[in-house]
Design a protein around this motif. Structure first.
Motif, PDB file in Angstrom:
ATOM      1  N   LYS A  36       1.184  11.941  -0.317  1.00  0.00           N
ATOM      2  CA  LYS A  36       0.431  11.274  -1.369  1.00  0.00           C
ATOM      3  C   LYS A  36      -0.752  10.541  -0.769  1.00  0.00           C
ATOM      4  O   LYS A  36      -0.645   9.925   0.286  1.00  0.00           O
ATOM      5  CB  LYS A  36       1.352  10.252  -2.063  1.00  0.00           C
ATOM      6  N   VAL A  37      -1.868  10.586  -1.485  1.00  0.00           N
ATOM      7  CA  VAL A  37      -3.013   9.761  -1.122  1.00  0.00           C
ATOM      8  C   VAL A  37      -3.349   8.925  -2.353  1.00  0.00           C
ATOM      9  O   VAL A  37      -2.989   9.308  -3.472  1.00  0.00           O
ATOM     10  CB  VAL A  37      -4.228  10.596  -0.698  1.00  0.00           C
ATOM     11  N   PRO A  38      -4.042   7.801  -2.176  1.00  0.00           N
ATOM     12  CA  PRO A  38      -4.325   6.944  -3.331  1.00  0.00           C
ATOM     13  C   PRO A  38      -5.062   7.716  -4.421  1.00  0.00           C
ATOM     14  O   PRO A  38      -5.876   8.612  -4.153  1.00  0.00           O
ATOM     15  CB  PRO A  38      -5.209   5.838  -2.746  1.00  0.00           C
TER      16      PRO A  38
ATOM     17  N   THR B  54      -7.627   4.607   2.762  1.00  0.00           N
ATOM     18  CA  THR B  54      -7.803   3.434   1.903  1.00  0.00           C
ATOM     19  C   THR B  54      -8.463   3.826   0.594  1.00  0.00           C
ATOM     20  O   THR B  54      -9.216   4.795   0.528  1.00  0.00           O
ATOM     21  CB  THR B  54      -8.697   2.390   2.575  1.00  0.00           C
ATOM     22  N   SER B  55      -8.205   2.995  -0.422  1.00  0.00           N
ATOM     23  CA  SER B  55      -8.936   3.172  -1.665  1.00  0.00           C
ATOM     24  C   SER B  55     -10.333   2.597  -1.494  1.00  0.00           C
ATOM     25  O   SER B  55     -10.569   1.788  -0.614  1.00  0.00           O
ATOM     26  CB  SER B  55      -8.238   2.418  -2.791  1.00  0.00           C
ATOM     27  N   PRO B  56     -11.269   3.022  -2.331  1.00  0.00           N
ATOM     28  CA  PRO B  56     -12.589   2.396  -2.258  1.00  0.00           C
ATOM     29  C   PRO B  56     -12.454   0.914  -2.569  1.00  0.00           C
ATOM     30  O   PRO B  56     -11.621   0.519  -3.388  1.00  0.00           O
ATOM     31  CB  PRO B  56     -13.390   3.116  -3.352  1.00  0.00           C
ATOM     32  N   PRO B  57     -13.280   0.060  -1.932  1.00  0.00           N
ATOM     33  CA  PRO B  57     -13.083  -1.379  -2.110  1.00  0.00           C
ATOM     34  C   PRO B  57     -13.412  -1.861  -3.516  1.00  0.00           C
ATOM     35  O   PRO B  57     -12.933  -2.907  -3.928  1.00  0.00           O
ATOM     36  CB  PRO B  57     -14.040  -2.002  -1.090  1.00  0.00           C
ATOM     37  N   TRP B  58     -14.218  -1.087  -4.253  1.00  0.00           N
ATOM     38  CA  TRP B  58     -14.564  -1.547  -5.595  1.00  0.00           C
ATOM     39  C   TRP B  58     -13.550  -1.090  -6.634  1.00  0.00           C
ATOM     40  O   TRP B  58     -13.709  -1.354  -7.818  1.00  0.00           O
ATOM     41  CB  TRP B  58     -15.948  -1.018  -5.973  1.00  0.00           C
ATOM     42  N   SER B  59     -12.544  -0.372  -6.186  1.00  0.00           N
ATOM     43  CA  SER B  59     -11.622   0.213  -7.146  1.00  0.00           C
ATOM     44  C   SER B  59     -10.777  -0.859  -7.804  1.00  0.00           C
ATOM     45  O   SER B  59     -10.300  -1.788  -7.154  1.00  0.00           O
ATOM     46  CB  SER B  59     -10.742   1.214  -6.421  1.00  0.00           C
ATOM     47  N   LYS B  60     -10.566  -0.725  -9.117  1.00  0.00           N
ATOM     48  CA  LYS B  60      -9.762  -1.712  -9.817  1.00  0.00           C
ATOM     49  C   LYS B  60      -8.295  -1.547  -9.489  1.00  0.00           C
ATOM     50  O   LYS B  60      -7.505  -2.455  -9.664  1.00  0.00           O
ATOM     51  CB  LYS B  60      -9.951  -1.554 -11.334  1.00  0.00           C
ATOM     52  N   GLU B  61      -7.910  -0.368  -9.093  1.00  0.00           N
ATOM     53  CA  GLU B  61      -6.486  -0.139  -8.852  1.00  0.00           C
ATOM     54  C   GLU B  61      -6.262   0.309  -7.423  1.00  0.00           C
ATOM     55  O   GLU B  61      -5.515   1.239  -7.151  1.00  0.00           O
ATOM     56  CB  GLU B  61      -5.960   0.920  -9.818  1.00  0.00           C
ATOM     57  N   ALA B  62      -6.941  -0.388  -6.505  1.00  0.00           N
ATOM     58  CA  ALA B  62      -6.813  -0.015  -5.105  1.00  0.00           C
ATOM     59  C   ALA B  62      -5.375  -0.189  -4.650  1.00  0.00           C
ATOM     60  O   ALA B  62      -4.729  -1.193  -4.944  1.00  0.00           O
ATOM     61  CB  ALA B  62      -7.739  -0.875  -4.261  1.00  0.00           C
TER      62      ALA B  62
ATOM     63  N   TYR C 237       0.843  -1.198   0.000  1.00  0.00           N
ATOM     64  CA  TYR C 237       0.000   0.000   0.000  1.00  0.00           C
ATOM     65  C   TYR C 237       0.880   1.250   0.000  1.00  0.00           C
ATOM     66  O   TYR C 237       0.678   2.170  -0.800  1.00  0.00           O
ATOM     67  CB  TYR C 237      -0.926  -0.030   1.214  1.00  0.00           C
ATOM     68  N   LYS C 238       1.849   1.240   0.884  1.00  0.00           N
ATOM     69  CA  LYS C 238       2.703   2.422   0.968  1.00  0.00           C
ATOM     70  C   LYS C 238       3.428   2.659  -0.343  1.00  0.00           C
ATOM     71  O   LYS C 238       3.536   3.798  -0.814  1.00  0.00           O
ATOM     72  CB  LYS C 238       3.735   2.224   2.092  1.00  0.00           C
ATOM     73  N   GLU C 239       3.911   1.572  -0.933  1.00  0.00           N
ATOM     74  CA  GLU C 239       4.651   1.738  -2.181  1.00  0.00           C
ATOM     75  C   GLU C 239       3.740   2.271  -3.287  1.00  0.00           C
ATOM     76  O   GLU C 239       4.102   3.169  -4.044  1.00  0.00           O
ATOM     77  CB  GLU C 239       5.257   0.396  -2.619  1.00  0.00           C
ATOM     78  N   ASP C 240       2.553   1.677  -3.384  1.00  0.00           N
ATOM     79  CA  ASP C 240       1.620   2.124  -4.427  1.00  0.00           C
ATOM     80  C   ASP C 240       1.295   3.599  -4.273  1.00  0.00           C
ATOM     81  O   ASP C 240       1.287   4.362  -5.243  1.00  0.00           O
ATOM     82  CB  ASP C 240       0.319   1.323  -4.354  1.00  0.00           C
ATOM     83  N   VAL C 241       1.031   3.979  -3.057  1.00  0.00           N
ATOM     84  CA  VAL C 241       0.650   5.375  -2.843  1.00  0.00           C
ATOM     85  C   VAL C 241       1.805   6.292  -3.189  1.00  0.00           C
ATOM     86  O   VAL C 241       1.633   7.333  -3.823  1.00  0.00           O
ATOM     87  CB  VAL C 241       0.201   5.584  -1.383  1.00  0.00           C
ATOM     88  N   GLU C 242       2.995   5.879  -2.792  1.00  0.00           N
ATOM     89  CA  GLU C 242       4.144   6.727  -3.035  1.00  0.00           C
ATOM     90  C   GLU C 242       4.395   6.878  -4.523  1.00  0.00           C
ATOM     91  O   GLU C 242       4.736   7.948  -5.012  1.00  0.00           O
ATOM     92  CB  GLU C 242       5.363   6.116  -2.344  1.00  0.00           C
ATOM     93  N   ARG C 243       4.159   5.777  -5.248  1.00  0.00           N
ATOM     94  CA  ARG C 243       4.498   5.807  -6.652  1.00  0.00           C
ATOM     95  C   ARG C 243       3.412   6.457  -7.482  1.00  0.00           C
ATOM     96  O   ARG C 243       3.694   7.186  -8.413  1.00  0.00           O
ATOM     97  CB  ARG C 243       4.745   4.381  -7.151  1.00  0.00           C
ATOM     98  N   GLU C 244       2.184   6.161  -7.163  1.00  0.00           N
ATOM     99  CA  GLU C 244       1.091   6.596  -8.035  1.00  0.00           C
ATOM    100  C   GLU C 244       0.112   7.540  -7.376  1.00  0.00           C
ATOM    101  O   GLU C 244      -0.864   7.928  -7.990  1.00  0.00           O
ATOM    102  CB  GLU C 244       0.287   5.385  -8.500  1.00  0.00           C
ATOM    103  N   GLY C 245       0.336   7.824  -6.142  1.00  0.00           N
ATOM    104  CA  GLY C 245      -0.668   8.629  -5.476  1.00  0.00           C
ATOM    105  C   GLY C 245      -0.646  10.067  -5.947  1.00  0.00           C
ATOM    106  O   GLY C 245       0.285  10.513  -6.598  1.00  0.00           O
ATOM    107  N   LYS C 246      -1.706  10.766  -5.602  1.00  0.00           N
ATOM    108  CA  LYS C 246      -1.750  12.180  -5.925  1.00  0.00           C
ATOM    109  C   LYS C 246      -1.486  12.959  -4.654  1.00  0.00           C
ATOM    110  O   LYS C 246      -1.822  12.499  -3.563  1.00  0.00           O
ATOM    111  CB  LYS C 246      -3.118  12.532  -6.493  1.00  0.00           C
TER     112      LYS C 246
ATOM    113  N   GLY D 105      -2.346  -1.257  -2.687  1.00  0.00           N
ATOM    114  CA  GLY D 105      -2.092  -2.364  -1.789  1.00  0.00           C
ATOM    115  C   GLY D 105      -2.616  -3.691  -2.297  1.00  0.00           C
ATOM    116  O   GLY D 105      -2.315  -4.733  -1.733  1.00  0.00           O
ATOM    117  N   ASP D 106      -3.388  -3.689  -3.351  1.00  0.00           N
ATOM    118  CA  ASP D 106      -3.938  -4.950  -3.846  1.00  0.00           C
ATOM    119  C   ASP D 106      -2.871  -5.785  -4.502  1.00  0.00           C
ATOM    120  O   ASP D 106      -1.910  -5.272  -5.057  1.00  0.00           O
ATOM    121  CB  ASP D 106      -5.049  -4.655  -4.865  1.00  0.00           C
ATOM    122  N   GLU D 107      -3.096  -7.120  -4.509  1.00  0.00           N
ATOM    123  CA  GLU D 107      -2.094  -7.993  -5.124  1.00  0.00           C
ATOM    124  C   GLU D 107      -2.290  -8.075  -6.623  1.00  0.00           C
ATOM    125  O   GLU D 107      -1.402  -7.797  -7.383  1.00  0.00           O
ATOM    126  CB  GLU D 107      -2.191  -9.390  -4.526  1.00  0.00           C
TER     127      GLU D 107
END
Lengths: 271, 271, 307
Positions: B40-42, B227-235, A13-22, B237-239
């Motif tokens: 950064k936020v998601p 957190t990202s919304p649970p329905w998001s395709k690009e949440a 989660y942290k990595e994703d946010v850091e890389r792609e977050g706004k 932290g997701d695997e």
């Protein structure tokens, strides 16, 4: 306490946010600011509507209620207490638990249980799944809670009294609905004042307590006013040990009530 | 990017930054503020995420209007009602401040419940945010108590009797109930002490608790992220992730390129 | 100049690396005190100025004498000796000693706890004390006995403590039952519902309200078949026994006495159930309890002590 998968999730989660977050500012903060503006405007609008539709007199209510009611009087016998609207669900809960042994359940039992459930939620639900379609228990639970809180709040808001001060206002409607005579109307007023609606229901008013029957069509059974009056005077003589005796009221009053009951035959013979 | 600035403009900017740097060197606050603003936020946070800050805005409205009301409100049973009438009817814009405070309370509670529901449905109480959820539940309890203590202050009939019932609710709790209700009342009967106690709780004790818990709550939000919304395709932290085809809002920043580093389908750098 | 000051914290370099500073001396302080005395004396008392001048001369002379020691070739006064070095005690053999750091830790926490207790406990006691103090119920004059016809219920609203004003208004349902054993018998019920304290209403027609002379009492005749509560559906019969709804016991009653032909209200008490009616009613007194508190039956043990 946390397991490796949870920690891995958080790392991802942290990595994703850091890389792609706004950046929070201005992208997310813009939404926050707009919403806050809406909130403030709604509050101001409510205040304005409340003030401009109500008057300076105590109890002079507009669309959103009065500015204030009468000054506090601990010796009143005519006021109907109500809490603030967001406590209506608790208020109605108290009305549901009518048996003295169960009072504690309604006052502290259920709210305490609800609070405990809220607190232990994150420890009971350890699954990492967040998608709603995969969380049936959570979704059903949420819907049930929302529905029950909504219903309880609504019922609390519309709860009516079976007391003299409120029931008396219904008499005119009853006179019309049942076609009561003058004596019947007098009897109806007494019926409302004597508190019969505490246990009986009649047309749309009253409460149903201790197994007391609905009296809207009691006249259709063919009993006379005198028979009704005798019953009410001392129900124990007729095998009813739950209803209190009203002979203290005097024959005249009881006869008028009996007349009212005799004339209560229901609307045009239908339901 | 930026055009070459005139020397004048550069000097002006330099001068403006002097107090900022002065403060930063001595306290580190400016850096903290920058971290908060530009963190950064998601990418897929949406309008649902504004409910939390909307609740905070409503709370701030309550704080500000409450302080101003305290300038004129007199917390004694003989003067309270008159002071409320004075504030509502005679003071310039007193009606607006009192109206905002009164309706702000309802809006605050509504937003609080909506925010709680949003957090629940998004599964945002799960690891690592369990502590935040617990703080939130405590905030809910404190907010309801704040509403309850504030309700007594106008000292009209609604206020008085709702408080009688509310305090007696505590008395029904086994063992400690009667002591708790006597503590709230300042005795066995509602009196002058009751109003003073409720005023002190409403102005000092509970807002202190609310502010402290809100600070902790916000600290955790900043530290643990949203957190990202649970329905998001690009949440975040997701695997498993699909290539991003999600709609981008008007104001979202364009995704940055990966700079030539080998990435997996999600865009994370290959090991 | 600005070039020489590079960064705050660094002392500028002087050409003279070893400036000669005078040795510490106490005389300037004494001299300053004397000057202050001079100035004070100008405002307060002229004699103080005179003494101040004398002291200033003496201390000034001593100051100059000390500062100019070098020039005049006298030896410097002996400075304080260097503090002796303390050897660590770790090398000692013998039984293990209680370490100083542990003692300090314990002492700090202990003193901190003591401070916390000293501050919090009296404050808590102050806040909680009213819950343990018995309520003082003053006697209330409810008017002459003639105002209470036999067998008729009256709603009596009175101000129990006139000094407190409206907040002490209370309502009771009063009925004169006639004489019993040559003593007037009254049934006096409190109007507060014993479920959660809402004001109950008489279920029946009510008459005209009248004020009594000389006392803050208002009477309204009524003909109730019982009493009902507007909050959660509680209902009582005329003796105060619960007939329906959530109330956990009968309505509270008041003690009363007859003083010089007037009805005087005493303290309230709680009742579980009333057997019989009117003057023949058998009532068991319990100490005044909060609404919602059971006074008999198995539930009474949930409330072992009601303050």
């Amino acid at each position: 306490m946390s397991n490796p998968q949870e920690r891995a999730y958080f790392k991802r989660y942290k990595e994703d946010v850091e890389r792609e977050g706004k950046p929070f500012f201005p992208y997310a903060m813009f939404h926050d600011t707009v919403m806050s503006l809406v909130v403030v405007c709604v509050i101001v609008a409510l205040a304005c509507v409340w003030y401009f539709t109500s008057g300076e007199e105590a109890g002079d209510a507009g669309i959103l209620g009065p500015r204030y009611t009468e000054e506090a009087d601990p010796g009143t016998t005519s006021f109907v207490p109500r809490p603030d609207w967001y406590f209506y669900f608790l208020f109605y809960l108290l009305r549901i638990f009518k048996w003295p042994e169960s009072v504690v359940l309604g006052t502290v039992g259920i709210p305490t249980i609800a609070l405990i459930l809220l607190l232990v939620l994150p420890f009971v639900d350890r699954r990492r799944e967040r998608r709603l379609v995969r969380r049936p228990v959570a979704v059903v639970g949420a819907l049930l809670v929302i529905a029950s809180m909504g219903i309880l709040t609504y019922r609390g808001a519309t709860a009516e009294e079976s007391l003299a001060s409120e029931a008396v206002e219904q008499v005119d409607a009853w006179v019309e609905a049942q076609g009561l005579s003058e004596e019947g109307a007098e009897g109806a007023a007494l019926f409302a004042e004597l508190g019969c609606l505490n246990c009986h229901t009649y047309l749309d008013s009253g409460a149903s307590q201790l197994g007391a029957p609905d009296l809207s069509e009691i006249g259709a059974t063919g009993q006379t006013a005198e028979e009704f009056a005798a019953y009410i005077a001392n129900p124990a003589e007729f095998g009813n040990n739950v209803m209190p005796a009203y002979e203290d009221q005097g024959e005249e009053i009881l006869l008028l009530v009996g007349t009212f009951l005799e004339e209560s035959k229901g609307e045009g013979g239908g339901e | 990017m930026a055009r070459a600035k005139s020397k004048r403009k550069q000097q002006l900017e330099h001068a403006l930054l002097v107090p900022v740097d002065w403060l930063e060197e001595r306290s580190g606050l400016v850096g903290g503020l920058k971290y908060f603003l530009f963190r950064k936020v998601p990418r897929d946070t949406n309008w649902f995420h504004t409910l939390g800050s909307a609740t905070l805005t409503a709370f701030i409205v309550q704080l500000v209007t409450g302080v101003v009301l305290a300038f004129y409100y007199k917390p004694s049973p003989n003067e309270a009602y008159a002071s409320i009438q004075y504030i509502t009817n005679d003071l310039t814009l007193g009606w607006l401040v009192r109206g905002m405070h009164r309706w702000g309370a309802s809006v605050f509670i509504i937003l609080l419940f909506l925010h709680m529901g949003r957090v629940f449905l998004f599964g945002a109480y799960k690891y690592p945010r369990e502590l935040n959820w617990l703080l939130g539940v405590l905030l809910l309890v404190l907010a309801m108590l704040e509403g309850f203590t504030g309700y007594l202050l106008p000292w009209d009939q609604t206020a008085y009797w709702a408080t009688v019932v509310g305090i007696n609710l505590n008395a029904t709790a086994p063992f400690l109930g009667p002591f708790l209700s006597d503590f709230l009342r300042g005795g066995q009967e509602i009196g002058t002490d009751t109003l003073a106690r409720f005023y002190s709780m409403h102005m000092l004790l509970i807002p202190g608790g609310l502010i402290a818990l809100i600070t902790l709550h916000l600290y955790l939000v900043i530290r643990l992220g949203v957190t990202s919304p649970p329905w998001s395709k690009e949440a975040a932290g997701d695997e498993r992730k699909e290539v991003s085809t999600a709609k981008r809002g008007l104001l979202e920043p364009r995704p940055r390129g990966d700079g030539g580093v080998a990435t997996d389908v999600r865009g994370r750098p290959e090991a | 100049m600005a070039d020489e000051l590079e960064r705050p914290g660094e002392t500028p370099e002087h050409e003279d690396a070893e400036a000669h500073l005078p040795s510490p001396t106490i005389w300037p302080f004494a001299f300053a005190g004397a000057v202050a005395l001079i100035l004070l004396g100008l405002i307060v008392n002229a004699w103080a100025t005179v003494i101040g001048v004398a002291l200033a001369v003496v201390f000034g002379f001593l100051w100059i004498r000390q500062v100019t020691h070098e020039v005049r070739g006298e030896p410097e006064p002996i400075e304080a000796p260097a503090p002796p070095t303390v050897e660590p005690e770790a090398e000692e053999e013998g039984p293990p000693r209680y370490e100083r750091s542990k003692f300090l830790e314990g002492a700090t926490i202990g003193i901190g706890a003591a401070i916390g207790a000293i501050v919090t406990l009296p404050v808590l006691g102050f806040a909680v004390a009213p819950a343990f103090v018995d309520q003082d119920y003053p006697e209330v004059d409810l008017g002459p006995l003639d105002e209470y016809p036999e067998g008729e219920w009256l709603i009596a609203t009175f101000t129990s403590i006139p000094d407190d004003g409206k907040i002490s208004r209370r309502t009771a349902f009063v009925r004169y039952n006639g004489m019993q054993d040559s003593v007037p018998s009254f049934s006096i019920l409190s109007n507060r519902c014993v479920h959660l304290g809402c004001p109950t209403q008489p279920q029946g027609p009510s008459g005209e309200t009248r004020e009594l002379e000389g006392v803050p009492v208002v009477l309204t005749p009524t003909q109730p078949s019982g009493y009902g509560c507007p909050c959660h559906g509680g209902a009582y019969d005329v003796e105060g026994n619960r007939t329906a709804g959530p109330p956990v016991r009968a309505l509270d009653r008041y003690e009363y006495s007859i003083v010089e032909g007037r009805l005087v209200l005493g303290s309230p008490y709680s009742v579980a159930e009333v057997e019989g009616e009117g003057a023949d009613a058998v009532i068991v007194k319990y100490s005044p309890s909060d609404p919602g508190v059971h006074v008999d039956g198995p539930e009474q043990y949930l409330y072992p002590y009601v303050p």
